[in-house]
Every structure is written in C-alpha cells, then in structure tokens.
Design a protein around this motif. Sequence first.
Motif, PDB file in Angstrom:
ATOM      1  N   ALA A  71       0.544   3.392   0.211  1.00  0.00           N
ATOM      2  CA  ALA A  71       0.312   4.420  -0.805  1.00  0.00           C
ATOM      3  C   ALA A  71       0.230   5.798  -0.175  1.00  0.00           C
ATOM      4  CB  ALA A  71      -0.967   4.108  -1.582  1.00  0.00           C
ATOM      5  N   GLY A 125       3.319   8.022  -0.727  1.00  0.00           N
ATOM      6  CA  GLY A 125       2.867   9.102  -1.586  1.00  0.00           C
ATOM      7  C   GLY A 125       3.266  10.443  -1.005  1.00  0.00           C
ATOM      8  N   THR A 181       3.900   3.797  -6.167  1.00  0.00           N
ATOM      9  CA  THR A 181       3.468   5.154  -5.862  1.00  0.00           C
ATOM     10  C   THR A 181       4.529   6.187  -6.242  1.00  0.00           C
ATOM     11  OG1 THR A 181       2.031   4.405  -4.068  1.00  0.00           O
ATOM     12  CG2 THR A 181       2.756   6.690  -3.983  1.00  0.00           C
ATOM     13  N   SER A 218       1.859  11.606  -6.728  1.00  0.00           N
ATOM     14  CA  SER A 218       2.132  10.270  -6.186  1.00  0.00           C
ATOM     15  C   SER A 218       1.057   9.842  -5.195  1.00  0.00           C
ATOM     16  CB  SER A 218       3.505  10.252  -5.504  1.00  0.00           C
ATOM     17  OG  SER A 218       4.534  10.174  -6.462  1.00  0.00           O
ATOM     18  N   SER A 219       0.609  10.772  -4.356  1.00  0.00           N
ATOM     19  CA  SER A 219      -0.457  10.447  -3.400  1.00  0.00           C
ATOM     20  C   SER A 219      -1.736  10.087  -4.133  1.00  0.00           C
ATOM     21  CB  SER A 219      -0.708  11.634  -2.461  1.00  0.00           C
ATOM     22  OG  SER A 219       0.431  11.921  -1.688  1.00  0.00           O
ATOM     23  N   GLY A 277      -1.255   6.663  -5.932  1.00  0.00           N
ATOM     24  CA  GLY A 277      -1.218   5.541  -5.001  1.00  0.00           C
ATOM     25  C   GLY A 277      -2.558   5.255  -4.358  1.00  0.00           C
TER      26      GLY A 277
END
Length: 445
Positions: A77, A81, A140, A379-380, A383
Amino acid sequence: MSTPAPSQQVQDRSVARKAVRGASLGFAIDCYDIYLPIIALAPAIAYFLPPNTSLADFALINGLIFAATLLGRPLGAVMFGNIADRSGRKKATVIAMFGSGIGTLIMATIPGYEHIGLGAISSIIVLRFLTGIFLGGQYTGAVPLAMESAGPQKRGLYGGLISMGFPIAFCVVSAITYIILTLSGPSDGSTDDFYHQWGWRIPFLIGAIATLSFTLYYHQTVVEKARNPVVKTEQKSPFIQLFSGENSRSLRQVFILMTGVWLLSNATSASFPGTLRSLESMGNTRATLLIVLYQIALIIIYPLAGALSQKVGRRTFFIITGILGMVAAPIIYTIIISGSLESNVSYLILTIALVTCSICTFGCTGSYLSERFPASVRSSGYGVAYSVAIIIPAFYNIYENWLSAFMPLQYTTITLYVVGGLLVTIGAILGPETRHIDLREDRYQ
C-alpha cells in the motif's frame, strides 16, 4: 465548475463505467488470490511439510502463511500508493496486478517436501509475502481511480459493486476446490494422491491466468485522464504528506473506523464459521452450506449498502452500522450459537441478519476512504488506512483465547462485535460527511 457538454458527459460516463468495471474485476481477482492458500492450499499443506508434523505445527505454518500475506499488504500500500499518487493510478494498478499474477503462477510450480525439504514451505511463505505486496498495491490504485472517475451521485453504488469481489471470490475458489477434491476421489491420508501432488495447483494456475489476462484488459480499456499539474509536480513524498496537517488527522480518524470495520468483519467471517461448525445441532455440511449462502447474500448486500450510504450519507451509514454491530449483532450471534433453532430457514435468516449487521460496512469503505483524502495523497491514504488497519483485528483468535479465561470461548466473539461496533461509531462521529465531494475537481480540473 462549468457543466460539461452532453457529448462530454457521455464520454465521462463511459470512462467511469470502465474504471469501475476494472476495479470490480480486479478486486475480485485479487480476493481470489487471497483466498487461495486458505481454501485451495489448506487441504494439501501436508505435501510441503515433514511426515508426522504435529497439529500444533500445522496451525503454526498456516498462521505464518496468513501473516506473510498480511505483512506484505501494508508495505504494498505504501509503495504503490506512492506510485499511484505520483505517476498515476492506472500505472500502479497494472504493475501490481502483473506482479501478483506472476507470484501466483510461481506458487503453482513449487515442489513438495520430498523434493526440496523445508525449502518447500519456506518458498510458500516468501512468495505469499511478495504477492501480498502486489495485492496491497492493486486496490490502492484501482479503487481511487474508479471513485475519481465516477460522479458524486453514483459513487456509493459503485463502491458497493467493487466490494462484491470478496464474496464472489470466496464462492469461486470454494467451488473450484470442491470440484477438484470431488474428482480426485477419497484420500488415503498420504501425500501421494492427486490433490496433494497436482490438484491444488489448478486453482493457482486459474488465478494466475485470470490475473495476467485481466492486467492486459485493464491496460487496454481503462482510461486515466491527465492530472492537475499542481498534483503532478508535488515534491514531497505522498507518504510523508500523509502524516502531516489535515491528512494526519484524517488518517487517524479512518484508522479508528477501519479497525472497527475489520473487527466486525473478522467476528463474522473468521471466528463465527468455526463456532458454527462446532455446534452439535449443526454439523460440518450444514454449516458449510450456510456459510456459502451468506457469502452469496453479500453479493447483493454490498451494492445495496453502498447505495444506502449515498442516500443517507456515509457518516450516518457508519453510525447506524456501528450501532447495529455493537447491539444487534451480539444478540443475533447468541441466538444462533445457542443451538435452539431447528429449521434451516431460521438459521439462514438469522445468519444473513448477522452478516448485514457486521460486514455490510464494506459496501461503503471504497467510496468513503477515497473521499477522505485529497488527490495528492489519495491512493496512499486509501491504501494505508485499508491495509494497516487490518493488522490489529487479524489477531482476533489471540484476543478470544485471552477472554476465554473469563467466559466460555464461543461467547468471546461477542466482545469483537461490541468493540468493533463502538470503534466504527466513534470513527464515524469524528469524521465529516463526504458523499457530495466531487473527487474530479482536485484531480482533473
């Protein structure tokens, strides 16, 4: 923001459908891979271990295989990410899917203990860790991209459709494994039968082919628009940004909420099945049928839950489901395990009610987690919140063993429901309402 022309609206809807379809299929395929060692490999695990391995060692090895995937997912992730936030969601998804497909393919070729000794089980553990990294990367990138492509009014439903991957994958892996075990015939207890030698490899090969084929499909069909230059040129690492300012506060809030979501889920999806099978009035066949049926019910429940969150609001949805998990789920669970029910219909109705009160929260997580973070760290944030929050709930069996010193073991699961529901409720109260946020504004406009 100006209203797009009709032709542009049609194009945007097409892009959104492809992104959601890609995320849904990808998530289902990834969940298939997650279930492989639990369902398909478990009947053949003796093939990789020394003869006369004790039951305690069997349990330890199974735990290590599970833990390896678990530890890989948060790392994936973070890694993917960062790729998704800097270089694009689609790029991160394609790399992650390709990597998990190759890992699953290699798993299908591992020799047994009689050929390479302890290298067999060691290879499985290492490969599950590496595959876990790629599995942590797939959702992610793909889920935030799907949510960003969708308009605010559809995001709840689309998030629920993506979550259908869990029960679909469970049913598919279970069906394939059941068919192969049935065709393999009865086992004599040795590792020389067909399933131990070759049968377990078939579900892995199917998974590898499906994953690699889907990777090509996703690459060719899913479109990611050009991003906002401000987002693209951000210098700080998205992971570092995630732990400062408003992002840090959002991460703490969703971590509390997701820890509760995973506790509620594990209580029903991981702890409850074992208790159900142990009931004198149940039997293994009857219990297995109920488990499969409630997984099928989840295929319907998830999109309905996502759509409901769009109607009443994410925050309200989580508060309601948190209270249901804390209050209603323990009551329903107690009735089921009391063994007082007689008909299969009664068991099925209450089991589906238990699932609705505890697991349906996942129908809303894809949309909500995406909405809680800005594009530069979306996304980070998604995730890390999704993957790291699973770690504490994953050791549910340890907590239940501790609690068994104070209460009967089968009733310790009630504590998971209460604590999980409480955390979901608190996490929801601490966070804002997000259903009306247009994720396209800060990423594409």
